[in-house]
Design a protein around this motif. Sequence first.
Motif, mmCIF file in Angstrom:
data_model
loop_
_atom_site.group_PDB
_atom_site.id
_atom_site.type_symbol
_atom_site.label_atom_id
_atom_site.label_comp_id
_atom_site.label_asym_id
_atom_site.label_seq_id
_atom_site.Cartn_x
_atom_site.Cartn_y
_atom_site.Cartn_z
ATOM 1 N N SER A 247 101.773 82.527 94.034
ATOM 2 C CA SER A 247 100.996 82.246 92.820
ATOM 3 C C SER A 247 99.697 83.029 92.812
ATOM 4 C CB SER A 247 100.683 80.741 92.732
ATOM 5 O OG SER A 247 99.662 80.490 91.790
ATOM 6 N N ARG A 248 99.305 83.485 91.641
ATOM 7 C CA ARG A 248 98.021 84.166 91.492
ATOM 8 C C ARG A 248 96.959 83.231 90.932
ATOM 9 N NH1 ARG A 248 101.856 88.571 88.660
ATOM 10 N NH2 ARG A 248 102.774 89.409 90.570
ATOM 11 N N GLN A 249 97.389 82.316 90.055
ATOM 12 C CA GLN A 249 96.429 81.448 89.382
ATOM 13 C C GLN A 249 95.787 80.432 90.319
ATOM 14 O OE1 GLN A 249 96.365 83.651 86.726
ATOM 15 N NE2 GLN A 249 95.576 81.784 85.804
ATOM 16 N N LYS A 250 96.386 80.173 91.467
ATOM 17 C CA LYS A 250 95.810 79.202 92.395
ATOM 18 C C LYS A 250 94.569 79.742 93.108
ATOM 19 C CE LYS A 250 98.825 80.461 96.302
ATOM 20 N NZ LYS A 250 99.949 80.001 97.144
ATOM 21 N N PHE A 251 94.306 81.039 92.986
ATOM 22 C CA PHE A 251 93.139 81.626 93.641
ATOM 23 C C PHE A 251 91.906 81.494 92.742
ATOM 24 C CE2 PHE A 251 96.691 83.836 95.742
ATOM 25 C CZ PHE A 251 96.414 83.466 97.055
ATOM 26 N N LEU A 252 91.535 80.221 92.488
ATOM 27 C CA LEU A 252 90.322 79.844 91.771
ATOM 28 C C LEU A 252 90.350 80.173 90.279
ATOM 29 C CD1 LEU A 252 87.555 80.831 94.360
ATOM 30 C CD2 LEU A 252 88.955 78.755 94.264
ATOM 31 N N TYR A 253 91.520 80.504 89.745
ATOM 32 C CA TYR A 253 91.632 80.687 88.299
ATOM 33 C C TYR A 253 91.935 79.351 87.623
ATOM 34 C CZ TYR A 253 91.769 85.693 89.275
ATOM 35 O OH TYR A 253 91.450 86.955 89.689
ATOM 36 N N LEU A 254 92.999 78.699 88.054
ATOM 37 C CA LEU A 254 93.362 77.383 87.524
ATOM 38 C C LEU A 254 92.641 76.324 88.354
ATOM 39 C CD1 LEU A 254 95.156 75.928 85.450
ATOM 40 C CD2 LEU A 254 96.959 75.876 87.176
ATOM 41 N N PRO A 255 91.724 75.541 87.754
ATOM 42 C CA PRO A 255 90.922 74.570 88.526
ATOM 43 C C PRO A 255 91.805 73.506 89.197
ATOM 44 C CG PRO A 255 89.973 74.921 86.347
ATOM 45 C CD PRO A 255 91.320 75.571 86.333
ATOM 46 N N GLU A 256 91.528 73.224 90.442
ATOM 47 C CA GLU A 256 92.228 72.207 91.226
ATOM 48 C C GLU A 256 93.737 72.219 90.951
ATOM 49 O OE1 GLU A 256 90.449 68.515 92.075
ATOM 50 O OE2 GLU A 256 88.565 69.012 91.079
ATOM 51 N N PRO A 257 94.396 73.319 91.287
ATOM 52 C CA PRO A 257 95.813 73.487 90.930
ATOM 53 C C PRO A 257 96.754 72.497 91.611
ATOM 54 C CG PRO A 257 95.123 75.174 92.487
ATOM 55 C CD PRO A 257 93.879 74.451 92.066
ATOM 56 N N GLN A 258 96.283 71.802 92.633
ATOM 57 C CA GLN A 258 97.141 70.837 93.328
ATOM 58 C C GLN A 258 97.223 69.507 92.585
ATOM 59 O OE1 GLN A 258 94.154 71.814 94.392
ATOM 60 N NE2 GLN A 258 92.940 69.941 94.569
ATOM 61 N N ASN A 259 96.448 69.339 91.536
ATOM 62 C CA ASN A 259 96.391 68.056 90.833
ATOM 63 C C ASN A 259 97.239 68.070 89.563
ATOM 64 O OD1 ASN A 259 94.780 66.859 92.761
ATOM 65 N ND2 ASN A 259 92.870 67.372 91.749
ATOM 66 N N ASP A 260 96.579 67.897 88.417
ATOM 67 C CA ASP A 260 97.305 67.701 87.161
ATOM 68 C C ASP A 260 98.142 68.905 86.746
ATOM 69 O OD1 ASP A 260 95.901 65.360 87.257
ATOM 70 O OD2 ASP A 260 94.501 65.858 85.647
ATOM 71 N N PHE A 261 97.755 70.106 87.151
ATOM 72 C CA PHE A 261 98.455 71.308 86.706
ATOM 73 C C PHE A 261 99.347 71.908 87.796
ATOM 74 C CE2 PHE A 261 95.491 70.925 83.296
ATOM 75 C CZ PHE A 261 96.076 71.573 82.214
ATOM 76 N N ILE A 262 99.795 71.083 88.722
ATOM 77 C CA ILE A 262 100.635 71.611 89.796
ATOM 78 C C ILE A 262 101.976 72.126 89.267
ATOM 79 C CG2 ILE A 262 101.731 69.397 90.391
ATOM 80 C CD1 ILE A 262 101.438 70.254 93.357
ATOM 81 N N TYR A 263 102.441 71.572 88.151
ATOM 82 C CA TYR A 263 103.713 72.045 87.590
ATOM 83 C C TYR A 263 103.598 73.503 87.138
ATOM 84 C CZ TYR A 263 108.176 71.770 85.099
ATOM 85 O OH TYR A 263 109.485 71.978 84.672
#
Length: 359
Positions: A247-263
Motif C-alpha cells: 500500500s502507498r496510502q498507508k504512508f501518512l496519506y490516509l489518516p490512521e489507516p488501521q482504523n475506520d478506513f482499513i478496508y
Amino acid sequence: MALLRGKESYLLLVTTLMLSVIGIIFVYSAGTYWSAVHYSGKMPFYMKQSLYFGVGIVVFFITIRLEILKEQSFWKMAYLFSLVLLVLVLIPGIGLERNGSQSWIGVGPLTIQPAELTKITVLVYMSHILAQHKTGTPVVNWRHAVIVIIPVALIMLQPDFGSVFILVVSVFLLLFVAGYPLKLYAMIMVAGIAGLVGLIATAPYRLKRIEAFLDPWADPLVSGFQAVQSLMAIGPAGIFGHGFGQSRQKFLYLPEPQNDFIYAIILEEIGLVGGLVILALFVLTIYAGYKFAVQAKSRTSYYAIIGLVTMLTVQAFLNIAVVIGLVPVTGVTLPFISYGGTSLVTMWLIIGIIYQLAK
C-alpha cells in the motif's frame, strides 16, 4: 457447554474467526508505519490487536456459559448501567476526546467506548419488552420510544452519529419484525428527516461532510481529505491490487489507516478479489446469524438475535459504503477487522450472546 450443533453454528464461528485473523494481518500491514511514526516505543497495533483478539475469545467462551443472559432482569440492569456510562463519558476528566468526539472512558491504560455496549443492551432489552406482547394485541408502546430516545440523545451529545445511525436502523428493523404498522414508519421517517435537518443546523460540520461527500475534490485537503485519499487507494488497485504490504496510502496519506478506513488498504493491497472475499465472509456471517434467529426456541431470543445480527450487518456495510464513497464519512469501525479493543471484544461478545440465546 458444548457449541451448538448444525452447520450454521460452525459457519458463524469459522467466518468470524477468519475475519478476526484477517483483521490482525491487515492491522499489521496498514498500521505498522503509522505506529512507528506516531507511537514510537509503544506496542505495535497488530500486537495489541492480537491481545484484544485473545480477550475477545475468552469473553466469547464465558458468555456462552452465562444462563443469566436469558433473564430480562439482567438486561434491564445492563441497560441502566450503559446509560450511567453514557453520562460519565460526557463528564470532563472522565470522558476522553478523540477526533472531536468525547466517546471514551479511560480505565488505566485501557479505554472503553460505552456506545458499543449500549447498542447491545438496548436491542436485547427491547427484545424482552417486545416479546411480552401477546399475539393479536397492539405492539406500539410508549416504553419502546423511551428505551431508544434516552441513549440516542446521550450518544449524540458526544457526538457519535455513526453509532446512533446503527442503533436506530437496527431498532427499526426489530420493531418491523415485531409487527409495528407500516404507517407508523412513515411518521418516523418524517420525524427522522426533521431531526437530521436539526442536527445539521446545530452543527455546521455535518453539512460540510455532506458537501465533501457530493464533491470531495472541492476541498481535498480539509473536509474531503479522507474520502479523496481512500478513493486514491482503491482506484489504481485493480482486480488483484499492488500486493500484500505494498500500500502507498498507508504512508501518512490516509489518516490512521488501521482504523475506520482499513478496508481501503485491503482493496489497495489485494484488489477487488480480496475485497469480495471480505464481503463474502460478512454475508456468510450474517446468513448464519439469521439462521440462528429462525431456529430460536423463544420470541425473546428470536427478536434479540435479529437485532444483534442486524446491528453487525448495518455497521459492516456502513463502513464499507463510507470507504468506497457511497455515503458521507462517519466514524464507524469495520467489525472484527478494524483496530480497536472495544470494537473487537464487543463483536465477540455479540457472537457469544447469539450462541447463548440460541440454546
